[in-house]
Design a protein around this motif. Structure first.
Motif, PDB file in Angstrom:
ATOM      1  N   ARG A  53      -7.766 -85.470  -7.741  1.00 32.43           N
ATOM      2  CA  ARG A  53      -7.495 -86.622  -8.613  1.00 32.43           C
ATOM      3  C   ARG A  53      -6.616 -86.259  -9.814  1.00 32.43           C
ATOM      4  N   ARG A  54      -6.584 -84.977 -10.165  1.00 30.71           N
ATOM      5  CA  ARG A  54      -5.793 -84.502 -11.310  1.00 30.71           C
ATOM      6  C   ARG A  54      -6.062 -85.344 -12.563  1.00 30.71           C
ATOM      7  N   ALA A  62     -13.843 -76.044 -21.380  1.00 34.44           N
ATOM      8  CA  ALA A  62     -12.772 -76.014 -20.383  1.00 34.44           C
ATOM      9  C   ALA A  62     -12.145 -74.625 -20.340  1.00 34.44           C
ATOM     10  N   LEU A  63     -11.631 -74.276 -19.162  1.00 35.95           N
ATOM     11  CA  LEU A  63     -10.950 -73.010 -18.950  1.00 35.95           C
ATOM     12  C   LEU A  63      -9.453 -73.254 -18.833  1.00 35.95           C
ATOM     13  N   ASP A  64      -8.671 -72.328 -19.361  1.00 40.59           N
ATOM     14  CA  ASP A  64      -7.218 -72.410 -19.325  1.00 40.59           C
ATOM     15  C   ASP A  64      -6.717 -71.586 -18.142  1.00 40.59           C
ATOM     16  N   ASN A  65      -6.174 -72.263 -17.132  1.00 35.97           N
ATOM     17  CA  ASN A  65      -5.774 -71.560 -15.908  1.00 35.97           C
ATOM     18  C   ASN A  65      -4.685 -70.524 -16.160  1.00 35.97           C
ATOM     19  N   ALA A  66      -3.724 -70.841 -16.996  1.00 37.04           N
ATOM     20  CA  ALA A  66      -2.637 -69.892 -17.262  1.00 37.04           C
ATOM     21  C   ALA A  66      -3.164 -68.631 -17.925  1.00 37.04           C
ATOM     22  N   ALA A  67      -4.133 -68.782 -18.841  1.00 41.40           N
ATOM     23  CA  ALA A  67      -4.713 -67.615 -19.501  1.00 41.40           C
ATOM     24  C   ALA A  67      -5.494 -66.759 -18.507  1.00 41.40           C
ATOM     25  N   ILE A  68      -6.227 -67.402 -17.596  1.00 42.56           N
ATOM     26  CA  ILE A  68      -6.951 -66.653 -16.573  1.00 42.56           C
ATOM     27  C   ILE A  68      -5.978 -65.843 -15.717  1.00 42.56           C
ATOM     28  N   GLU A  69      -4.900 -66.486 -15.273  1.00 48.34           N
ATOM     29  CA  GLU A  69      -3.903 -65.790 -14.460  1.00 48.34           C
ATOM     30  C   GLU A  69      -3.313 -64.608 -15.215  1.00 48.34           C
ATOM     31  N   HIS A  70      -3.002 -64.822 -16.474  1.00 50.70           N
ATOM     32  CA  HIS A  70      -2.444 -63.748 -17.300  1.00 50.70           C
ATOM     33  C   HIS A  70      -3.429 -62.594 -17.413  1.00 50.70           C
ATOM     34  N   THR A  72      -1.074 -76.261 -17.379  1.00 48.44           N
ATOM     35  CA  THR A  72      -0.242 -75.818 -18.493  1.00 48.44           C
ATOM     36  C   THR A  72      -0.180 -76.819 -19.630  1.00 48.44           C
ATOM     37  N   ASP A  73      -0.501 -78.076 -19.358  1.00 45.78           N
ATOM     38  CA  ASP A  73      -0.471 -79.065 -20.437  1.00 45.78           C
ATOM     39  C   ASP A  73      -1.762 -79.084 -21.248  1.00 45.78           C
ATOM     40  N   GLY A  74      -2.749 -78.282 -20.845  1.00 47.50           N
ATOM     41  CA  GLY A  74      -4.020 -78.250 -21.570  1.00 47.50           C
ATOM     42  C   GLY A  74      -4.860 -79.496 -21.393  1.00 47.50           C
ATOM     43  N   GLU A  75      -4.461 -80.386 -20.508  1.00 48.89           N
ATOM     44  CA  GLU A  75      -5.111 -81.688 -20.352  1.00 48.89           C
ATOM     45  C   GLU A  75      -5.492 -81.971 -18.902  1.00 48.89           C
ATOM     46  N   THR A  76      -4.565 -81.719 -17.977  1.00 48.90           N
ATOM     47  CA  THR A  76      -4.807 -82.069 -16.578  1.00 48.90           C
ATOM     48  C   THR A  76      -5.742 -81.063 -15.926  1.00 48.90           C
ATOM     49  N   VAL A  77      -6.786 -81.558 -15.278  1.00 48.16           N
ATOM     50  CA  VAL A  77      -7.771 -80.698 -14.628  1.00 48.16           C
ATOM     51  C   VAL A  77      -7.258 -80.325 -13.240  1.00 48.16           C
ATOM     52  N   VAL A  78      -6.998 -79.018 -13.050  1.00 43.58           N
ATOM     53  CA  VAL A  78      -6.425 -78.535 -11.800  1.00 43.58           C
ATOM     54  C   VAL A  78      -7.463 -77.860 -10.911  1.00 43.58           C
ATOM     55  N   ASP A  79      -8.655 -77.616 -11.460  1.00 41.46           N
ATOM     56  CA  ASP A  79      -9.723 -77.016 -10.665  1.00 41.46           C
ATOM     57  C   ASP A  79     -11.044 -77.276 -11.355  1.00 41.46           C
TER      58      ASP A  79
END
Length: 405
Positions: A16-17, A31-39, A392-399
Motif C-alpha cells: 500500500r506504500r 519507525a526505522l530508517d531503511n537507508a540508515a539500516i542499509e548503510h 528515503t522520504d522519511g514518510e513512506t512505509v516500505v516495509d
C-alpha cells in the motif's frame, strides 16, 4: 497501524506504500530508517572484512528474523543468541549457524537442541561453559536425550565482578578438561564479553577492556593442544569496544593455533542516538579516524498532548513505548501543520508509563509531533511487535518488521 490495514497480511500492507502521517498511523510510533539500516549493514560488513574478522551479530538486539536475513545476506558468518527461546526462533526461520553466548544447562533446552542437531546435519551450534558442574549437567542431559552429535562448547572467560566466565586459568583448564572428557561435547574455542570491564570510553576504560582481552588471549593459548575442532573459535565483542576486540583477536597467534576470530556486535544494525553513539568506535567517539560512521535508524514520534504550565510539554508516549535504561529520548525534530524542522532547546526529563515530560524552549503546541532520538536498541525492539520502515522520504512505509520476543 492504520485501521485501513486491519485484516491484511504484512506483505499486503507493505504494497500500500502508506505514509506515517498522511495515512492514519496512530501514535506513538517507532519507525526505522531503511537507508540508515542499509548503510550500517554495509559499513559493518566492510569494516569486519578489512580487519579479517567474522561477524556473528547478537540477534537479541532486534529479535527480528527479517533483519537477521539482511545481516546474513550482507555476509554475517553466524547469528548469536542468548537463550533457548531465542534459539528456537532462529531455527524456526532457518538460521543454520548459531552461537549461544551463555551457559546452557537447562535439560529441556538441551534435549530440544539434541534433536535439532540430529535432525539437521547442516545446523552448526556452539555454546559457552565456565564450570565443571555445568559441563556435567550438559553431558547428563544430552546423554539422556540420546544425542548423536556432540555439542561444541567454548570456555567462557569473565571479568571479576562481572557476568559469567572463569576468573583464572586453572579453572579454565579444569573446564576444558571436563569438556574433552565428555562423550557429548567438543572443546571448540574460547569466548568472552568485554563490556563489564568498562562503562565508558575513557582511556582508563579502554585500558581495562584491553587488559581483559589480553587475559582472554592467554586462556586461548593456554588451552592449545586440547581443542577438538580444526577451527578454534575465539570470540568477544559487544557493540561498544569491537575495535579493541579486533586488535586482540587479529594479533599474531602461536604457530599451529588456527584461530577463527569472531565478533558479536549486534546494535550496529540500527545504531542509536545515545549510548552507542557515544561509545561505538564507528559512532561519534573519535578513537577511529577516517572510517565511515554508523547512522541512527531509530526514531520515535509522539504527539504533544498537553501544555499544562509554562516550559512543560507532555508527549503521548512513555516507558511502555520508549527505552530509558541507557539515557532519555532526545527531542530532535518538530512536525507541525507547516512542515518539519529541527527542534532545539527541549529536553526529556522523565517518563511515566504513558507520558513523556519535556522541557520546552521552543514554541511547541498541543497536536504537534516530536521526533525523538533513542538510546539502546535492545530496549526499543522488545516493546514493539511490528515496526514500520520508512523510505528515503522519511514518510513512506516500505516495509514492516515483526519482532519475536
Amino acid at each position: 497501524m492504520p485501521h485501513a490495514l486491519f485484516g491484511l497480511t504484512v506483505g499486503e500492507a507493505v504494497t500500500r506504500r502508506l505514509g506515517l502521517f498522511r495515512d492514519g498511523f496512530v501514535g506513538p510510533i517507532v519507525a526505522l530508517d531503511n537507508a540508515a539500516i542499509e548503510h550500517n549493514l554495509a559499513t559493518m560488513a566492510a569494516w569486519s572484512a578489512s580487519r579479517g574478522l567474522h561477524l556473528a551479530p547478537h540477534g537479541k538486539t532486534t529479535m527480528a528474523p527479517a533483519l537477521f536475513a539482511r545481516q546474513i545476506d550482507c555476509g554475517a558468518w553466524a547469528m548469536t543468541a542468548a537463550n533457548t527461546a531465542q534459539l528456537r526462533v532462529y531455527r524456526a526461520f532457518g538460521v543454520s549457524r548459531v552461537l549461544l553466548a551463555n551457559e546452557l544447562v537447562d535439560p529441556a533446552g538441551l534435549a530440544w537442541l539434541a534433536g535439532e542437531l540430529d535432525d539437521d546435519p547442516d545446523f552448526e551450534f556452539s555454546c559457552w561453559a565456565d564450570s565443571v558442574r555445568g559441563v556435567e549437567l550438559m553431558t547428563a542431559a544430552l546423554t539422556a536425550a540420546g544425542a548423536r552429535r556432540p555439542v561444541d562448547v567454548l570456555v567462557e572467560v569473565g571479568v571479576a565482578g562481572g557476568r559469567c566466565g572463569v576468573r583464572d586459568q586453572s579453572t579454565a583448564r579444569a573446564v576444558a578438561e571436563a569438556i574433552v572428557a565428555s562423550p557429548a561435547l567438543r572443546l571448540a574455542g574460547v569466548a568472552g564479553y568485554e563490556g563489564p570491564a568498562a562503562s565508558d570510553a575513557s582511556q582508563a576504560g579502554l585500558d581495562a577492556v584491553s587488559a581483559y582481552l589480553g587475559r582472554l588471549r592467554e586462556v586461548a593459548v593456554a588451552l592449545r593442544g586440547r581443542y577438538e575442532t580444526d577451527r578454534v573459535v575465539v570470540t568477544a565483542g559487544g557493540s561498544s569496544f569491537f575495535d579493541l576486540v579486533a586488535d586482540a583477536l587479529t594479533a599474531p597467534w602461536p604457530a599451529g593455533l588456527a584461530v577463527w576470530p569472531v565478533i558479536r556486535a549486534g546494535a550496529y544494525i540500527t545504531h542509536d542516538d545515545g549510548a552507542y553513539r557515544a561509545l561505538s568506535p564507528l559512532g561519534a567517539h573519535p578513537r577511529l579516524a577516517n572510517v565511515p560512521r554508523f547512522r541512527s535508524a531509530l526514531r520515535a514520534w509522539a504527539q504533544v498532548q498537553s501544555r499544562p504550565e509554562p516550559g512543560l510539554a507532555l508527549l503521548a508516549a512513555g516507558k511502555r513505548d520508549l527505552p530509558y535504561d541507557l539515557g532519555m529520548p532526545e527531542p530532535q525534530v518538530l512536525r507541525t501543520a507547516e512542515g518539519t524542522r529541527a527542534l532545539s532547546g527541549c529536553r526529556v526529563t522523565a517518563l511515566a508509563d504513558q507520558h513523556t515530560f519535556m522541557t520546552v524552549g521552543a514554541e511547541v503546541e498541543v497536536g504537534d509531533w516530536v521526533g525523538l532520538g533513542l538510546s539502546h536498541p535492545c530496549t526499543v525492539f522488545d516493546k514493539w511487535p511490528l515496526l514500520p520502515v520508512t523510505g528515503t522520504d522519511g514518510e513512506t512505509v516500505v516495509d514492516l518488521i515483526r519482532t519475536f520476543f
